[in-house]
Scaffold this motif. Structure first.
Motif, PDB file in Angstrom:
ATOM      1  N   GLU A 164       0.867  -1.121   0.162  1.00  0.00           N
ATOM      2  CA  GLU A 164      -0.087   0.052  -0.100  1.00  0.00           C
ATOM      3  C   GLU A 164       0.889   1.233   0.083  1.00  0.00           C
ATOM      4  OE1 GLU A 164      -3.978  -0.778   2.491  1.00  0.00           O
ATOM      5  OE2 GLU A 164      -2.339  -1.845   3.497  1.00  0.00           O
ATOM      6  N   GLY A 165       1.625   1.412  -0.848  1.00  0.00           N
ATOM      7  CA  GLY A 165       2.610   2.522  -1.360  1.00  0.00           C
ATOM      8  C   GLY A 165       3.491   2.907  -0.155  1.00  0.00           C
ATOM      9  N   VAL A 166       4.248   1.675   0.260  1.00  0.00           N
ATOM     10  CA  VAL A 166       5.275   1.900   1.143  1.00  0.00           C
ATOM     11  C   VAL A 166       6.533   2.191   0.259  1.00  0.00           C
ATOM     12  CG1 VAL A 166       7.021   0.771   2.706  1.00  0.00           C
ATOM     13  CG2 VAL A 166       4.407   0.282   2.608  1.00  0.00           C
ATOM     14  N   THR A 167       7.404   3.433   0.807  1.00  0.00           N
ATOM     15  CA  THR A 167       8.314   3.840  -0.165  1.00  0.00           C
ATOM     16  C   THR A 167       9.536   3.032   0.018  1.00  0.00           C
ATOM     17  OG1 THR A 167       8.947   5.542   1.397  1.00  0.00           O
ATOM     18  CG2 THR A 167       7.267   6.173   0.129  1.00  0.00           C
ATOM     19  N   GLU A 220       5.636  -7.871   0.160  1.00  0.00           N
ATOM     20  CA  GLU A 220       4.542  -6.948   0.013  1.00  0.00           C
ATOM     21  C   GLU A 220       3.570  -7.816  -0.610  1.00  0.00           C
ATOM     22  OE1 GLU A 220       5.273  -2.764  -0.796  1.00  0.00           O
ATOM     23  OE2 GLU A 220       6.785  -3.722  -1.875  1.00  0.00           O
ATOM     24  N   VAL A 221       2.321  -7.931   0.354  1.00  0.00           N
ATOM     25  CA  VAL A 221       1.377  -8.633   0.114  1.00  0.00           C
ATOM     26  C   VAL A 221       0.147  -7.801  -0.257  1.00  0.00           C
ATOM     27  CG1 VAL A 221      -0.544 -10.413   1.095  1.00  0.00           C
ATOM     28  CG2 VAL A 221       2.147 -10.441   1.763  1.00  0.00           C
ATOM     29  N   ASP A 222      -0.584  -8.374  -1.435  1.00  0.00           N
ATOM     30  CA  ASP A 222      -2.008  -7.545  -1.675  1.00  0.00           C
ATOM     31  C   ASP A 222      -2.926  -7.544  -0.591  1.00  0.00           C
ATOM     32  OD1 ASP A 222      -4.585  -7.155  -2.981  1.00  0.00           O
ATOM     33  OD2 ASP A 222      -3.280  -6.667  -4.513  1.00  0.00           O
ATOM     34  N   PRO A 223      -3.500  -6.552  -0.280  1.00  0.00           N
ATOM     35  CA  PRO A 223      -4.449  -6.298   0.870  1.00  0.00           C
ATOM     36  C   PRO A 223      -5.573  -7.437   0.920  1.00  0.00           C
ATOM     37  CG  PRO A 223      -3.962  -4.296   0.320  1.00  0.00           C
ATOM     38  CD  PRO A 223      -3.341  -5.068  -0.705  1.00  0.00           C
ATOM     39  N   ASP A 224      -5.887  -7.842  -0.465  1.00  0.00           N
ATOM     40  CA  ASP A 224      -7.197  -8.725  -0.645  1.00  0.00           C
ATOM     41  C   ASP A 224      -6.471 -10.136  -0.312  1.00  0.00           C
ATOM     42  OD1 ASP A 224      -8.833  -7.026  -1.805  1.00  0.00           O
ATOM     43  OD2 ASP A 224      -8.180  -7.225  -3.762  1.00  0.00           O
ATOM     44  N   ASN A 225      -5.216 -10.441  -0.263  1.00  0.00           N
ATOM     45  CA  ASN A 225      -4.632 -11.566   0.183  1.00  0.00           C
ATOM     46  C   ASN A 225      -4.082 -11.547   1.712  1.00  0.00           C
ATOM     47  OD1 ASN A 225      -5.001 -12.450  -2.490  1.00  0.00           O
ATOM     48  ND2 ASN A 225      -2.797 -11.671  -2.970  1.00  0.00           N
ATOM     49  N   VAL A 273      -8.414  -7.810   4.344  1.00  0.00           N
ATOM     50  CA  VAL A 273      -8.043  -6.348   4.932  1.00  0.00           C
ATOM     51  C   VAL A 273      -9.132  -5.294   4.322  1.00  0.00           C
ATOM     52  CG1 VAL A 273      -6.306  -4.549   4.827  1.00  0.00           C
ATOM     53  CG2 VAL A 273      -5.838  -6.729   5.645  1.00  0.00           C
ATOM     54  N   PRO A 274      -9.322  -5.073   3.090  1.00  0.00           N
ATOM     55  CA  PRO A 274     -10.192  -4.156   2.578  1.00  0.00           C
ATOM     56  C   PRO A 274     -11.504  -4.242   3.277  1.00  0.00           C
ATOM     57  CG  PRO A 274      -9.171  -4.903   0.705  1.00  0.00           C
ATOM     58  CD  PRO A 274      -8.834  -5.911   2.007  1.00  0.00           C
ATOM     59  N   GLU A 275     -11.969  -5.510   3.530  1.00  0.00           N
ATOM     60  CA  GLU A 275     -13.628  -5.685   4.134  1.00  0.00           C
ATOM     61  C   GLU A 275     -13.233  -5.410   5.573  1.00  0.00           C
ATOM     62  OE1 GLU A 275     -17.397  -5.785   4.464  1.00  0.00           O
ATOM     63  OE2 GLU A 275     -16.305  -5.963   2.633  1.00  0.00           O
TER      64      GLU A 275
END
Length: 67
Positions: free
Chosen positions: A11-14, A46-51, A59-61
């Motif tokens: 999620e946009g970690v630099t 880095e893991v997709d939030p849906d996973n 995570v999104p829900e």
């Protein structure tokens, strides 16, 4: 040879933030365990939030529900 595995949601970690995580984790095992930083390995996944699930929800829900 310490191996540190950090998992975060993608999620946009630099690059700068990742560099701080790597340095901080390395310094922690040096300070606490007296390990050699030259043999300390840090991997960031880095893991997709849906996973990524929390409390039975992706995570999104989970976030939509205000938790």
């Amino acid at each position: 040879m310490p191996y540190i595995h950090i998992r975060i949601t993608r999620e946009g970690v630099t690059r700068e933030q990742k560099a701080k995580l790597i340095a901080g984790a390395t310094n922690l095992v040096v300070d606490v365990l007296g390990k050699d930083p030259m043999t300390t390995h840090v991997v960031i996944d880095e893991v997709d939030p849906d996973n990524w699930g929390v409390a039975g929800l992706a995570v999104p829900e989970f976030r939509k529900r205000g938790r």
